[in-house]
Write a protein that holds these residues in place. Structure first.
Motif, PDB file in Angstrom:
ATOM      1  N   LYS A   1      12.026  10.833  56.783  1.00  0.00           N
ATOM      2  CA  LYS A   1      10.680  10.263  56.655  1.00  0.00           C
ATOM      3  C   LYS A   1      10.535   8.930  57.372  1.00  0.00           C
ATOM      4  O   LYS A   1       9.437   8.400  57.487  1.00  0.00           O
ATOM      5  CB  LYS A   1      10.340  10.055  55.173  1.00  0.00           C
ATOM      6  N   VAL A   2      11.678   8.343  57.773  1.00  0.00           N
ATOM      7  CA  VAL A   2      11.598   7.004  58.349  1.00  0.00           C
ATOM      8  C   VAL A   2      12.199   6.958  59.763  1.00  0.00           C
ATOM      9  O   VAL A   2      11.492   6.690  60.733  1.00  0.00           O
ATOM     10  CB  VAL A   2      12.306   5.970  57.435  1.00  0.00           C
TER      11      VAL A   2
ATOM     12  N   TYR B   1      10.680  -3.712  59.263  1.00  0.00           N
ATOM     13  CA  TYR B   1      11.727  -3.445  60.240  1.00  0.00           C
ATOM     14  C   TYR B   1      12.179  -4.768  60.838  1.00  0.00           C
ATOM     15  O   TYR B   1      11.367  -5.672  61.067  1.00  0.00           O
ATOM     16  CB  TYR B   1      11.190  -2.597  61.402  1.00  0.00           C
TER      17      TYR B   1
ATOM     18  N   TYR C   1       2.323   6.799  62.007  1.00  0.00           N
ATOM     19  CA  TYR C   1       3.290   7.895  61.978  1.00  0.00           C
ATOM     20  C   TYR C   1       3.637   8.306  60.549  1.00  0.00           C
ATOM     21  O   TYR C   1       4.645   8.971  60.316  1.00  0.00           O
ATOM     22  CB  TYR C   1       4.519   7.543  62.818  1.00  0.00           C
ATOM     23  N   ASP C   2       2.786   7.880  59.615  1.00  0.00           N
ATOM     24  CA  ASP C   2       2.879   8.375  58.247  1.00  0.00           C
ATOM     25  C   ASP C   2       4.235   8.092  57.597  1.00  0.00           C
ATOM     26  O   ASP C   2       4.827   8.954  56.957  1.00  0.00           O
ATOM     27  CB  ASP C   2       2.598   9.899  58.273  1.00  0.00           C
ATOM     28  N   ILE C   3       4.708   6.885  57.800  1.00  0.00           N
ATOM     29  CA  ILE C   3       5.992   6.458  57.231  1.00  0.00           C
ATOM     30  C   ILE C   3       5.681   5.652  55.964  1.00  0.00           C
ATOM     31  O   ILE C   3       4.816   4.780  55.990  1.00  0.00           O
ATOM     32  CB  ILE C   3       6.767   5.618  58.279  1.00  0.00           C
TER      33      ILE C   3
ATOM     34  N   THR D   1       5.048   3.158  53.226  1.00  0.00           N
ATOM     35  CA  THR D   1       5.047   1.694  53.148  1.00  0.00           C
ATOM     36  C   THR D   1       3.995   1.248  52.140  1.00  0.00           C
ATOM     37  O   THR D   1       3.152   2.056  51.721  1.00  0.00           O
ATOM     38  CB  THR D   1       4.798   1.076  54.553  1.00  0.00           C
TER      39      THR D   1
ATOM     40  N   ILE E   1       9.163   1.513  52.926  1.00  0.00           N
ATOM     41  CA  ILE E   1       9.576   0.532  53.932  1.00  0.00           C
ATOM     42  C   ILE E   1       8.881  -0.811  53.730  1.00  0.00           C
ATOM     43  O   ILE E   1       7.658  -0.900  53.727  1.00  0.00           O
ATOM     44  CB  ILE E   1       9.273   1.060  55.350  1.00  0.00           C
TER      45      ILE E   1
ATOM     46  N   LEU F   1       3.855   2.155  61.149  1.00  0.00           N
ATOM     47  CA  LEU F   1       4.191   2.881  59.914  1.00  0.00           C
ATOM     48  C   LEU F   1       3.012   3.763  59.490  1.00  0.00           C
ATOM     49  O   LEU F   1       3.176   4.924  59.136  1.00  0.00           O
ATOM     50  CB  LEU F   1       4.546   1.900  58.789  1.00  0.00           C
TER      51      LEU F   1
ATOM     52  N   PRO G   1      10.764   9.872  62.406  1.00  0.00           N
ATOM     53  CA  PRO G   1       9.390   9.615  62.888  1.00  0.00           C
ATOM     54  C   PRO G   1       9.241   8.290  63.629  1.00  0.00           C
ATOM     55  O   PRO G   1       8.402   8.177  64.526  1.00  0.00           O
ATOM     56  CB  PRO G   1       8.538   9.624  61.615  1.00  0.00           C
ATOM     57  N   THR G   2      10.072   7.287  63.285  1.00  0.00           N
ATOM     58  CA  THR G   2       9.970   6.009  64.001  1.00  0.00           C
ATOM     59  C   THR G   2      10.438   6.187  65.442  1.00  0.00           C
ATOM     60  O   THR G   2       9.773   5.731  66.386  1.00  0.00           O
ATOM     61  CB  THR G   2      10.801   4.920  63.291  1.00  0.00           C
TER      62      THR G   2
END
Ligand code: AMP
Ligand code: GLY
Length: 423
Positions: free
Chosen positions: A247-248, A283, A111-113, A115, A280, A108, A251-252
């Motif tokens: 955004k999630v 997962y 990849y700049d997600i 959280t 987030i 996370l 990129p994931t």
């Protein structure tokens, strides 16, 4: 198709039930299944994954679907693929998104997600320094590895947070699973379960759901595996959906490709919506249970087609169709759930005389065992009463009407499933 389903819960029953209602006739096997799944197919008991792959080859299994996380984290997908079999689920490497919270948080971050701010460490002093600097309470402490949903502590004081860290790192709380810990900020918002069916490259998103993790009404008492769910939830609007995709999910999938572990299977995104922003929490790499039990029957697209295309990199060729309905699932649990096991109890389901109810509800069986022709409640979460309707209220009333038709000693359920949508 000949289809093998791994798992034994209500989740796996609901996948089998959806498959059994398709126009195309399937031959379904469950490993190990439960006391009700052999009404939908054949239960088998082959624990070794290499032996199971041999069984799949000998019986011309064309698609294998994996319900729970443990076989995925253990690498069942890699073994089946090495045997030339088609299986829907993530590789052992990609399953680390659930198998290790440290791995997940680092993906996370990388990849700049969005959280919660966190530290990951195996060093008590480092954790304590981070805790000392935290501005807000409560503080969340998580064990790295799989802990059957029990590895998260919401500490109300800094001392409690430090003690939780100490007990995890020493192995006292969760053994090896606590050798690394995450300390993170508490997110205050509402929780969503979002599911993306992925083929490594492409994805389709299912209607957003809400689970109810606590045992008691109004979200009180200890955490459970989940006491009920509903979908689609009106707590998601187009803005949140778009943010989750951009955004999630995107990129994931991109990130996992770069990591050399492209994600195939169900990406279960645990989201906390804070001030309209999806953040987030975690997962998982499989369907949620009880979320699966409402999502399967809401699919217009045949479940076999969805999973087969997911397993064979063809999701770009799929236009997913969802029924224009709401589903509510209420878990009926045994007397001592979630504290301990209960005495087996015979399950009796009254005959349903109301046609509306009959046509718009069903039971998804979970912790049940069959002896002769009688079903017994033998697990914690015994079964789910699932209702459907043109609105959430109707779906919920039907689910609870069905609960009223089901009897076993010590049965209990929450009475407020979907309350956040009906406030
Ligand atoms: P997890 O096993 O990570 O899903 O955590 C279990 C539950 O703990 C989640 O479903 C949330 O309800 C809660 N939780 C986990 N992390 C946080 C957080 N950072 N802030 C608030 N609640 C959390
Ligand atoms: N419904 C939550 C879970 O399956 O983990």
């Amino acid at each position: 198709m000949n289809i093998l389903i791994l798992g034994s819960g209500g989740r796996e029953y609901s996948i089998g039930l959806a498959l059994s209602k398709e126009n195309e006739q399937h031959e379904i096997y469950f490993m190990p299944g439960n006391g009700a799944t052999n009404d939908l197919g054949t239960n088998i008991n082959i624990k070794d994954y290499n032996d199971l792959a041999s069984f799949a080859k000998e019986n011309n299994i064309e698609l294998t679907i994996v319900g729970p996380e443990q076989p995925l984290v253990d690498g069942v997908v890699d073994i089946f693929k090495a045997n030339g079999l088609t299986i829907f689920g993530p590789s052992k490497a990609a399953s680390q998104l659930e198998g290790s919270k440290v791995y997940m948080k680092n993906i996370l971050k990388k990849y700049d997600i969005p959280t919660a701010a966190f530290i990951e460490t195996n060093n008590k002093n480092e954790a304590n320094n981070f805790i000392d600097k935290m501005k807000n309470l409560p503080i969340v402490v998580k064990a790295d590895g799989l802990c059957a949903g029990k590895g998260v502590i919401i500490a109300q004081t800094k001392d409690e947070a430090k003690e939780s860290v100490s007990k995890m790192l020493s192995g006292e709380s969760f053994g090896e699973a606590g050798a690394n810990v995450i300390v993170e900020e508490f997110l205050d918002g509402y929780e969503l379960s979002i599911f993306a069916i992925c083929d490594g490259e492409n994805y389709v998103v299912l209607p957003a759901a809400q689970d109810h993790k606590r045992i008691g009404d109004g979200d009180t008492g200890p955490n459970t595996g989940g006491m009920g769910a509903y979908a689609p939830t009106p707590l998601v609007n187009d803005d949140i959906s778009k943010k989750v995709e951009d955004k999630v999910i995107k990129p994931t999938l991109e990130g996992m490709k770069k990591e050399g572990a492209p994600f195939e299977g169900v990406l279960f995104i645990g989201v906390m919506v804070v001030n309209g922003e999806p953040i987030i929490l975690e997962y998982n790499v499989r369907f949620g249970d009880p979320e699966c039990e409402i999502l399967m029957p809401l699919l217009e697209t045949p479940v076999s087609e969805l999973f087969y295309k997911g397993a064979t990199k063809q999701l770009d060729k799929l236009k997913i169709k969802i029924k224009n309905k709401y589903g509510v699932a209420v878990v009926m649990a045994s007397a001592n759930y979630p504290y301990g096991s209960s005495e087996p109890a015979e399950i009796i389901v009254d005959k349903i005389n109301d046609e509306e109810l009959e046509n718009n509800s069903h039971i998804s069986y979970a912790g049940v065992t069959k002896e002769d022709d009688t079903l017994f409640a033998t697990g914690g979460r015994v079964l789910l009463c699932v209702g459907f309707g043109d609105d959430i209220k109707t779906a919920r009333n039907r689910a609870y009407d069905l609960c009223g038709q089901v009897h076993f000693a010590g049965k209990k359920c929450r009475t407020d499933i979907a309350y956040q949508a009906l406030k």
